[in-house]
Design an enzyme around this catalytic site. Sequence first.
Site, PDB file in Angstrom:
ATOM      1  CG  HIS A  12      -1.816  -1.132   1.338  1.00  0.00           C
ATOM      2  ND1 HIS A  12      -3.027  -1.195   0.693  1.00  0.00           N
ATOM      3  CD2 HIS A  12      -1.690  -2.297   2.013  1.00  0.00           C
ATOM      4  CE1 HIS A  12      -3.617  -2.343   0.972  1.00  0.00           C
ATOM      5  NE2 HIS A  12      -2.820  -3.031   1.767  1.00  0.00           N
ATOM      6  CG  ASP A  73       9.076   3.162  11.378  1.00  0.00           C
ATOM      7  OD1 ASP A  73       8.513   2.157  10.892  1.00  0.00           O
ATOM      8  OD2 ASP A  73       9.236   3.300  12.607  1.00  0.00           O
ATOM      9  CG  PHE A 153      -2.358   1.066   4.176  1.00  0.00           C
ATOM     10  CD1 PHE A 153      -2.154   2.144   3.331  1.00  0.00           C
ATOM     11  CD2 PHE A 153      -1.455   0.852   5.213  1.00  0.00           C
ATOM     12  CE1 PHE A 153      -1.075   2.998   3.526  1.00  0.00           C
ATOM     13  CE2 PHE A 153      -0.365   1.692   5.409  1.00  0.00           C
ATOM     14  CZ  PHE A 153      -0.178   2.770   4.560  1.00  0.00           C
ATOM     15  N   GLY A 154      -4.318   0.138   6.812  1.00  0.00           N
ATOM     16  CA  GLY A 154      -4.003   0.424   8.212  1.00  0.00           C
ATOM     17  C   GLY A 154      -5.158   1.093   8.943  1.00  0.00           C
ATOM     18  CE1 TYR A 155      -4.242   1.439  14.499  1.00  0.00           C
ATOM     19  CE2 TYR A 155      -2.280   1.659  13.137  1.00  0.00           C
ATOM     20  CZ  TYR A 155      -2.912   1.149  14.245  1.00  0.00           C
ATOM     21  OH  TYR A 155      -2.221   0.338  15.123  1.00  0.00           O
ATOM     22  CG  ASP A 156      -5.565   5.183   5.478  1.00  0.00           C
ATOM     23  OD1 ASP A 156      -4.943   5.972   6.213  1.00  0.00           O
ATOM     24  OD2 ASP A 156      -5.117   4.799   4.376  1.00  0.00           O
ATOM     25  NE  ARG A 182       3.863   6.213   3.676  1.00  0.00           N
ATOM     26  CZ  ARG A 182       2.785   5.840   4.383  1.00  0.00           C
ATOM     27  NH1 ARG A 182       1.573   6.027   3.909  1.00  0.00           N
ATOM     28  NH2 ARG A 182       2.934   5.278   5.559  1.00  0.00           N
TER      29      ARG A 182
END
Length: 195
Positions: A12, A73, A153-156, A182
């Site tokens: 992603h 990171d 993705f993730g906490y989106d 990002r």
Amino acid sequence: MRRIVFATNNDHKLYEIKKALNEKFEVVSLKEIGFNSEIPEDYETLQENAHQKAETVLDFLGEKFKGLVFADDTGLEVDALDGRPGVYSARYAGINCSFQDNVDKMLEEMTGIENRNAQFRTVIALVNHSSSNYFEGIVKGEILNSSQGNEGFGYDPIFSPNGFNESFAEMSIEAKNLISHRGMAVQKVVDFLIR
Ligand code: ITT
């Protein structure tokens, strides 16, 4: 076009960065350079972990490689949780947990908490054999009460950036890149390389 190797195992992220650097740099994946191992992230700061990821891949490429490697990171820092999960965002719900496990745990831990303020913070390490440079990007927002949207993705699905009524998972990659942690960090990399 100038090529940069992106040291990530997260497809992603790779996709977001490819879109963000589109037409300016050619982003080369770990698959394309034949790197198939896990990249370690043993440290307690985003900067040290980003550096370790990029250096691991630079070492793999060897002294003959004259190009650039970068790694990011990222952590989700929640005010009411004193900045957690932060650098431990990937394994917040346990080692080998899924994105959904992390979202579920966050919603549970934030149940009944009024202060929903949070931020995503990314540190990019950009390295070659003679130098290392770091670029930070932050986006402030809040943790929603339930998941919204299917993009990203993730906490989106549970993070809504300040000034917007949607979650990141309800935005296109292009829209997310314009305002995200990002996206901000990548813009600084571009400014640095094109200066
Ligand atoms: P690499 O280390 O291989 O790049 P990773 O998924 O382990 O991939 P990080 O350690 O940087 O990446 O990210 C920690 C976690 O934070 C990640 O697993 C996601 O759950 C979350 N995360 C990172 N960037 C995100 C973003 O843009 N939107 C939502 N969640 C994000």
